[in-house]
Design an enzyme around this catalytic site. Structure first.
Site, mmCIF file in Angstrom:
data_model
loop_
_atom_site.group_PDB
_atom_site.id
_atom_site.type_symbol
_atom_site.label_atom_id
_atom_site.label_comp_id
_atom_site.label_asym_id
_atom_site.label_seq_id
_atom_site.Cartn_x
_atom_site.Cartn_y
_atom_site.Cartn_z
ATOM 1 N N ASN A 43 0.867 -1.176 0.000
ATOM 2 C CA ASN A 43 0.000 0.000 0.000
ATOM 3 C C ASN A 43 0.907 1.231 0.000
ATOM 4 O O ASN A 43 1.490 1.576 1.020
ATOM 5 C CB ASN A 43 -0.888 -0.048 1.258
ATOM 6 C CG ASN A 43 -1.729 1.208 1.417
ATOM 7 O OD1 ASN A 43 -1.799 2.043 0.523
ATOM 8 N ND2 ASN A 43 -2.375 1.326 2.571
ATOM 9 N N LYS A 76 0.159 4.269 -0.313
ATOM 10 C CA LYS A 76 -0.484 5.450 0.288
ATOM 11 C C LYS A 76 -0.231 6.685 -0.594
ATOM 12 O O LYS A 76 -0.211 6.568 -1.822
ATOM 13 C CB LYS A 76 0.009 5.641 1.721
ATOM 14 C CG LYS A 76 -0.200 4.368 2.550
ATOM 15 C CD LYS A 76 -0.027 4.551 4.025
ATOM 16 C CE LYS A 76 -0.267 3.221 4.721
ATOM 17 N NZ LYS A 76 -0.218 3.298 6.176
ATOM 18 N N HIS A 91 -9.669 1.077 4.619
ATOM 19 C CA HIS A 91 -8.415 1.253 5.361
ATOM 20 C C HIS A 91 -8.669 2.203 6.533
ATOM 21 O O HIS A 91 -9.465 3.141 6.420
ATOM 22 C CB HIS A 91 -7.336 1.814 4.430
ATOM 23 C CG HIS A 91 -5.979 1.791 5.052
ATOM 24 N ND1 HIS A 91 -5.575 2.756 5.940
ATOM 25 C CD2 HIS A 91 -4.954 0.911 4.949
ATOM 26 C CE1 HIS A 91 -4.349 2.464 6.363
ATOM 27 N NE2 HIS A 91 -3.951 1.338 5.764
ATOM 28 N N GLU A 144 -7.056 4.595 7.640
ATOM 29 C CA GLU A 144 -6.823 6.018 7.336
ATOM 30 C C GLU A 144 -8.027 6.610 6.611
ATOM 31 O O GLU A 144 -8.360 7.786 6.802
ATOM 32 C CB GLU A 144 -5.519 6.172 6.527
ATOM 33 C CG GLU A 144 -4.299 5.941 7.421
ATOM 34 C CD GLU A 144 -3.064 5.429 6.705
ATOM 35 O OE1 GLU A 144 -2.999 5.489 5.469
ATOM 36 O OE2 GLU A 144 -2.158 4.951 7.421
ATOM 37 N N GLU A 155 -5.795 -5.113 10.248
ATOM 38 C CA GLU A 155 -4.789 -4.071 10.482
ATOM 39 C C GLU A 155 -5.096 -3.349 11.783
ATOM 40 O O GLU A 155 -5.882 -2.376 11.787
ATOM 41 C CB GLU A 155 -4.799 -3.065 9.327
ATOM 42 C CG GLU A 155 -4.436 -3.669 7.994
ATOM 43 C CD GLU A 155 -3.757 -2.642 7.105
ATOM 44 O OE1 GLU A 155 -2.667 -2.937 6.604
ATOM 45 O OE2 GLU A 155 -4.297 -1.530 6.933
ATOM 46 N N GLY A 196 2.106 2.115 10.849
ATOM 47 C CA GLY A 196 3.063 3.216 10.758
ATOM 48 C C GLY A 196 3.711 3.564 12.088
ATOM 49 O O GLY A 196 4.363 4.602 12.221
ATOM 50 N N SER A 226 3.019 -2.305 10.382
ATOM 51 C CA SER A 226 4.462 -2.384 10.651
ATOM 52 C C SER A 226 5.067 -3.739 10.285
ATOM 53 O O SER A 226 5.932 -4.248 11.007
ATOM 54 C CB SER A 226 4.764 -2.012 12.105
ATOM 55 O OG SER A 226 4.359 -0.679 12.364
#
Ligand code: PGA
Length: 280
Positions: A14, A16, A114, A116, A187, A193, A238
């Site tokens: 991904n 991003k 996701h 985010e 996730e 991250g 991660s």
């Protein structure tokens, strides 16, 4: 440790909001060239999820290298996909991208829900479900992301949160055949991250739970619950070259959705390589 079921494995990058067009092309080319070194990997799939503006160039770059590569070497196929779509087929939705556009740009898959998107763009469960349906109806493979925040984990809510997100994400898919098209990505938000990944045991526990929820979902659609055994459940948060092998060797971890470590061909390919021996 129980042996792994012979499922496919998917390592998805991904990207991003990283990489300009030239950088995206270069990374896609480097990954596609570098994957020849993985050796035979008949059950591995690799996914590249660039920003939407680079999708068609990335798809072209991948195909250009694949065409030159020797055939019959069990190379892992590379899927290219988007990081989001709108749930409508087309319309006056400024700034959005449709499933048909992704397909026409050479994409085969799409990341949906996701964290985010959920946190920064306020996507809610029902909207994610509509996007999953649109993806399946259009012929794109959806990677449906679920995961709890740190507060939810600390509050003992992990399973109820991921069960709710999963149920809403697949609610509109009434046919077992449609459900079997969905890839799940677990996730945990606190691991994305942050450099703090779930331990292999923590990941396995949630993956096992998600698979059993999928079994119930198949059953409620008139299919054998055992069909959940074929579903791919990826871990994301991660994932790095040095922790990938332990995570991927868990019985219910069928691959990884990789953010930061997918931005360099070298680290991404190391994670792909970690998926190969777990399949034999
Ligand atoms: P990360 O991101 O690997 O950088 O934690 C994973 C993701 O958001 O999919």
């Amino acid at each position: 440790m129980p042996t792994k079921k012979p499922r496919l494995s998917l390592i998805a990058g991904n990207w991003k909001m990283f990489k300009t067009l030239d950088e995206a092309r270069a990374l896609a080319t480097a990954v596609t060239i570098g994957q020849s070194d993985l050796g035979p990997a008949p059950r591995l799939r690799i996914g590249l999820f660039p920003p939407a503006v680079s999708l068609s160039d990335v798809a072209r770059a991948v195909r250009a290298v694949e065409e030159k590569a020797r055939s019959g070497t069990d190379r892992a196929p590379i899927w290219v996909g988007a990081q989001n779509i709108h749930f409508e087929d087309e319309g006056a939705f400024t700034g959005e991208v449709s499933a048909r556009m992704v397909l026409s740009a050479g994409g085969q898959a799409v990341i949906l829900g996701h964290s985010e998107r959920r946190q920064c763009f306020f996507e809610h469960d029902d909207e994610v479900g509509k996007k999953v349906e649109r993806a399946v109806r259009s012929g794109l493979t959806p990677l449906l992301c679920v995961g709890e925040t740190l507060a939810e984990r600390d509050g003992g809510l992990t399973t109820s949160v991921v069960a709710r997100q999963l149920a809403a994400g697949i609610a509109v898919l009434r046919e077992a055949a449609d459900l079997s098209r969905v890839v799940i990505a677990y996730e945990p938000v606190w691991a994305i991250g942050t450099g703090r990944n779930a331990t292999p045991e923590e990941a396995e526990e949630v993956h096992r739970f998600l698979r059993s929820e999928l079994g119930r979902a198949f059953e409620s659609r008139g299919a054998a619950p055992e069909r959940c055994e074929e579903a791919l459940i990826l871990y994301g948060g991660s994932v790095k070259p040095d922790n990938a092998k332990d995570l991927l060797s868990q019985p219910n971890v069928d691959g990884a959705l990789v953010g930061g470590a997918s931005l360099k061909a070298e680290s991404f390919l190391k994670i792909c390589a970690a998926a190969v021996p777990t399949q034999s």
